[in-house]
Design an enzyme around this catalytic site. Structure first.
Site, PDB file in Angstrom:
ATOM      1  N   LYS A 143       0.882 -17.430  57.393  1.00 40.97           N
ATOM      2  CA  LYS A 143       0.622 -16.831  56.073  1.00 40.97           C
ATOM      3  C   LYS A 143       1.112 -17.757  54.956  1.00 40.97           C
ATOM      4  O   LYS A 143       0.385 -18.025  53.998  1.00 40.97           O
ATOM      5  CB  LYS A 143       1.331 -15.474  56.023  1.00 40.97           C
ATOM      6  CG  LYS A 143       1.191 -14.710  54.738  1.00 40.97           C
ATOM      7  CD  LYS A 143       1.434 -13.222  54.983  1.00 40.97           C
ATOM      8  CE  LYS A 143       2.861 -12.796  54.784  1.00 40.97           C
ATOM      9  NZ  LYS A 143       3.278 -12.661  53.382  1.00 40.97           N
ATOM     10  N   SER A 144       2.341 -18.255  55.074  1.00 38.68           N
ATOM     11  CA  SER A 144       2.891 -19.111  54.005  1.00 38.68           C
ATOM     12  C   SER A 144       2.046 -20.373  53.826  1.00 38.68           C
ATOM     13  O   SER A 144       1.756 -20.781  52.697  1.00 38.68           O
ATOM     14  CB  SER A 144       4.313 -19.545  54.360  1.00 38.68           C
ATOM     15  OG  SER A 144       5.207 -18.492  54.166  1.00 38.68           O
ATOM     16  N   ARG A 201       6.682  -5.810  57.858  1.00 38.28           N
ATOM     17  CA  ARG A 201       7.643  -6.312  58.850  1.00 38.28           C
ATOM     18  C   ARG A 201       8.536  -5.181  59.398  1.00 38.28           C
ATOM     19  O   ARG A 201       8.973  -5.227  60.535  1.00 38.28           O
ATOM     20  CB  ARG A 201       8.470  -7.452  58.279  1.00 38.28           C
ATOM     21  CG  ARG A 201       7.608  -8.662  57.946  1.00 38.28           C
ATOM     22  CD  ARG A 201       8.378  -9.957  57.882  1.00 38.28           C
ATOM     23  NE  ARG A 201       7.643 -10.936  57.090  1.00 38.28           N
ATOM     24  CZ  ARG A 201       6.589 -11.644  57.523  1.00 38.28           C
ATOM     25  NH1 ARG A 201       6.158 -11.485  58.766  1.00 38.28           N
ATOM     26  NH2 ARG A 201       5.980 -12.505  56.733  1.00 38.28           N
ATOM     27  N   ASP A 255      12.677 -13.663  57.178  1.00 38.20           N
ATOM     28  CA  ASP A 255      11.659 -12.640  57.438  1.00 38.20           C
ATOM     29  C   ASP A 255      11.825 -11.981  58.811  1.00 38.20           C
ATOM     30  O   ASP A 255      11.230 -10.934  59.071  1.00 38.20           O
ATOM     31  CB  ASP A 255      10.254 -13.246  57.316  1.00 38.20           C
ATOM     32  CG  ASP A 255       9.932 -13.618  55.871  1.00 38.20           C
ATOM     33  OD1 ASP A 255      10.563 -13.066  54.953  1.00 38.20           O
ATOM     34  OD2 ASP A 255       9.051 -14.484  55.667  1.00 38.20           O
ATOM     35  N   ARG A 262      14.855  -4.107  52.832  1.00 33.99           N
ATOM     36  CA  ARG A 262      14.746  -4.187  54.300  1.00 33.99           C
ATOM     37  C   ARG A 262      16.062  -3.891  55.012  1.00 33.99           C
ATOM     38  O   ARG A 262      16.047  -3.551  56.193  1.00 33.99           O
ATOM     39  CB  ARG A 262      14.201  -5.562  54.711  1.00 33.99           C
ATOM     40  CG  ARG A 262      12.722  -5.685  54.424  1.00 33.99           C
ATOM     41  CD  ARG A 262      12.114  -6.995  54.884  1.00 33.99           C
ATOM     42  NE  ARG A 262      10.675  -6.961  54.685  1.00 33.99           N
ATOM     43  CZ  ARG A 262       9.894  -8.022  54.644  1.00 33.99           C
ATOM     44  NH1 ARG A 262      10.409  -9.231  54.804  1.00 33.99           N
ATOM     45  NH2 ARG A 262       8.593  -7.889  54.464  1.00 33.99           N
ATOM     46  N   GLY A 319       4.158 -11.150  47.070  1.00 34.91           N
ATOM     47  CA  GLY A 319       5.106 -11.868  46.222  1.00 34.91           C
ATOM     48  C   GLY A 319       4.785 -13.354  46.171  1.00 34.91           C
ATOM     49  O   GLY A 319       4.913 -13.997  45.118  1.00 34.91           O
TER      50      GLY A 319
HETATM   51  C1  S3P Z   1       7.792 -17.202  51.393  1.00 28.61           C
HETATM   52  C2  S3P Z   1       9.114 -17.375  51.087  1.00 28.61           C
HETATM   53  C3  S3P Z   1      10.164 -16.401  51.404  1.00 28.61           C
HETATM   54  C4  S3P Z   1       9.680 -15.404  52.450  1.00 28.61           C
HETATM   55  C5  S3P Z   1       8.310 -14.877  52.151  1.00 28.61           C
HETATM   56  C6  S3P Z   1       7.306 -16.010  52.107  1.00 28.61           C
HETATM   57  C7  S3P Z   1       6.831 -18.251  51.022  1.00 28.61           C
HETATM   58  O1  S3P Z   1      10.507 -15.686  50.225  1.00 28.61           O
HETATM   59  O2  S3P Z   1      10.601 -14.344  52.576  1.00 28.61           O
HETATM   60  O3  S3P Z   1       7.903 -13.965  53.151  1.00 28.61           O
HETATM   61  O4  S3P Z   1       5.698 -18.259  51.535  1.00 28.61           O
HETATM   62  O5  S3P Z   1       7.189 -19.095  50.189  1.00 28.61           O
HETATM   63  P1  S3P Z   1      11.547 -16.285  49.137  1.00 28.61           P
HETATM   64  O6  S3P Z   1      10.956 -17.482  48.512  1.00 28.61           O
HETATM   65  O7  S3P Z   1      11.734 -15.165  48.157  1.00 28.61           O
HETATM   66  O8  S3P Z   1      12.794 -16.592  49.903  1.00 28.61           O
END
Ligand code: S3P
Length: 427
Positions: free
Chosen positions: A22-23, A388, A315, A346, A94
Site C-alpha cells: 500500500k505505501s 488493522r 502498523d 489502536r 492519511g
Molecule cells: C505510512 C506511514 C506510517 C504508517 C502508515 C503508512 C506511509 O504513518 O503508519 O500506515 O505510507 O508513509 P506515519 O507516517 O504517520 O508514521
C-alpha cells in the site's frame, strides 16, 4: 454493516502471493503522475486507500489508465497538474492526504482536501506546520489542525525541516513539496522511518542525497517514468504470518514480499519471540528489497518492544498484541503513542477488544502490556472501523475457543480486500 463469524482453525498449508504494498503503491502513482514519460506499474495495491489516491490524482488531471492488471500513467512532468473542479476526497487515507499536502503546496493553483470522519479527526498540523514554516499556505479547521484543508499553492524556495517524531508521511510530504522548490531541500528524521519515497525518487532519476538520517534533494528534481513492480505488502503478509505461527501444524510460503529494512520490524520482533520464519530468495526489484517468507507453527515467548524499532513495526503492533497472548511470559510495547492517532486509537481499540476475549492485557499511555499463555474465548467484537484492528481480531478469532463475531469488517478493504479469501485458500 457486514460482520464475520470465525472459529478455531486446525492447520494452514500453502503458498501464495500477497497483493502489492500500500505505501509503495501510493508513492508509485503520485510520482508517476508528475514524471516525464509513460510509467507502467505492475501489482498496484488493490486497497481502497490506493484507489483513493488514483481518484485524487485523476481529478488533478493525471492520465492514469488500467491495462489488464497494470496501471499505465502518462506523465507530462512536474508542472502539469491542474486545479481540480471539486474537493479532493481522501477517504480514510492519511497517507493520501498528507502526501498530497506536500505535492500540492508548491502548485500554481489551490486545492481543498477532505476525508471521512476518521481522517477529519486525525492530526494534520504535523504536515501543515512544517510546510507553512517553509513558505506554504495551507489552512485547516480548528486552528490549522484538521481537515478539510485548503492548500493555496505558492512558489516555494528552500525547505528545511527536522522532524520531531519519525513519520514517513511527514517526511514524504516535505520531499514532494521539495520537488517544486527552487532552493535547498533538506529533511532530517530522528529515527529512520519507511524510505519508499526516497527509493522511488532515486529509481526515477531524481538527485536525492541520503546520509544517516538526512535526506536532501540536488539539482535534478524532475522524475523520469519507469516500469516497476510493487512488492507484496509485508503489513498484509503479517496477518498470514501470525496465523502460520499460531495455528498448529501449519506451514506457509508467502512469495515476493517487500522486505525493506524500514518495514521488517515485524520479522525482527517475531525472531526475538523464537518464531520459525525465514526469508529466502532475497533480491531487489525497482530499488526495493523483496523475498519469500517461509513460516511454520512455533512456540513463542514474550518480548519488549520500544525505541528505534517502533517506526519499523508501527502498523503491526495491534497484531503483536494478539500474538503475545499465546507467547509464554510478558510482552511489553512502549514508545508507541503514535498508535493513538491512527485510523482509530489502536491502543484503546485492541486492548478493549482482546479483554472481551479473555486476554490479560493492560493499556499504558504509549503502548500495552500482555501476560501471555492465555486461551482466548470467542465473543462479539467490534472492528472500531479500523482495517488493522479488524484483521488482528480475525486472527484472534481463528485461534480462540468457540465462535467470534466481528462487526463492521468491511473496513478490511481499506488495505487488504483479499484477506478472508486468501485465508480460505490456506485451510
Ligand atoms: C505510512 C506511514 C506510517 C504508517 C502508515 C503508512 C506511509 O504513518 O503508519 O500506515 O505510507 O508513509 P506515519 O507516517 O504517520 O508514521
Amino acid at each position: 454493516m457486514a460482520d464475520v463469524c470465525l472459529s478455531k482453525l486446525n492447520r494452514l498449508r500453502g503458498e501464495l502471493t500477497v497483493p502489492g504494498d500500500k505505501s509503495i503503491s501510493h508513492r508509485a502513482a503520485i510520482i508517476a503522475a508528475i514524471s516525464e514519460g509513460i510509467s507502467v506499474i505492475k501489482n498496484y495495491s488493490t486497497a481502497i486507500d490506493c484507489q483513493t489516491t488514483l481518484n485524487c490524482l485523476r481529478r488533478l488531471g493525471a492520465d492514469i489508465r488500467r491495462s489488464g492488471q497494470d496501471l499505465v500513467v502518462n506523465g507530462r512532468g512536474l508542472r502539469t497538474l491542474c486545479e481540480p473542479d471539486d474537493v479532493l476526497d481522501c477517504g480514510n487515507s492519511g497517507t493520501t492526504m498528507r502526501l498530497l499536502c506536500g505535492l500540492l503546496a508548491g502548485q500554481s493553483f489551490g486545492t481543498v482536501l477532505t476525508g471521512d470522519a476518521s481522517l477529519r479527526g486525525r492530526p494534520m498540523d504535523r504536515v501543515i506546520k512544517p510546510l507553512n514554516m517553509n513558505g506554504a499556505n495551507i489552512y485547516g479547521r480548528l486552528n490549522n489542525r484538521f481537515a478539510p484543508l485548503y492548500v493555496k499553492g505558492i512558489s516555494l524556495t528552500d525547505i528545511a525541516y527536522h522532524l520531531p517524531v519519525a513519520s514517513a508521511q511527514v517526511k514524504s510530504a516535505m520531499l514532494l513539496a521539495g520537488l517544486y522548490a527552487n532552493g535547498k531541500v533538506e529533511v532530517v528524521e530522528p529515527v529512520a522511518s519507511r524510505d519508499h519515497t526516497e527509493r522511488m525518487l532515486e529509481w526515477c532519476g531524481v538527485d536525492i542525497g541520503r546520509s544517516e538520517n538526512v535526506i536532501s534533494l540536488g539539482q535534478k528534481r524532475q522524475p523520469v517514468a519507469r516500469q516497476l513492480r510493487v512488492p507484496g505488502d509485508i503489513s498484509s503478509a503479517a496477518f498470514l504470518i501470525a496465523l502460520g505461527l499460531l495455528v498448529p501444524d501449519s506451514r506457509l510460503v508467502l512469495k515476493d514480499v517487500g522486505i525493506n529494512p524500514t518495514r521488517t520490524g515485524i520479522l525482527k520482533v517475531l525472531k526475538d519471540m523464537s518464531a520459525n520464519v525465514t526469508v529466502e530468495n532475497k533480491r531487489t526489484v525497482a530499488n526495493e528489497p523483496v523475498g519469500d517468507l517461509h513460516v511454520r507453527s512455533s512456540a513463542l515467548k514474550g518480548v519488549e518492544i520500544g525505541g528505534m524499532l517502533i517506526p519499523r513495526v508501527i502498523d503491526e503492533l495491534p497484531l503483536i498484541a494478539v500474538i503475545a497472548t499465546r507467547a509464554t511470559g510478558r510482552t511489553v510495547v512502549k514508545d508507541a503513542g503514535e498508535l493513538r492517532v491512527k485510523e482509530s486509537d489502536r491502543i484503546s481499540a485492541i486492548v478493549t477488544e482482546l479483554k472481551k476475549m479473555g486476554a490479560a492485557i493492560e493499556e499504558t499511555a504509549d503502548g500495552f502490556i500482555v501476560e501471555g499463555s492465555t486461551l482466548l474465548r470467542g465473543t462479539n467484537c467490534d472492528s472500531h472501523n479500523d482495517h488493522r484492528i479488524a484483521m488482528a481480531l480475525s486472527v484472534a478469532g481463528w485461534i480462540a475457543e468457540g465462535k467470534t463475531t466481528i462487526d463492521n469488517v468491511e473496513c478490511v478493504d481499506i488495505s487488504f480486500p483479499e484477506f478472508y479469501k486468501l485465508v480460505k485458500q490456506l485451510i
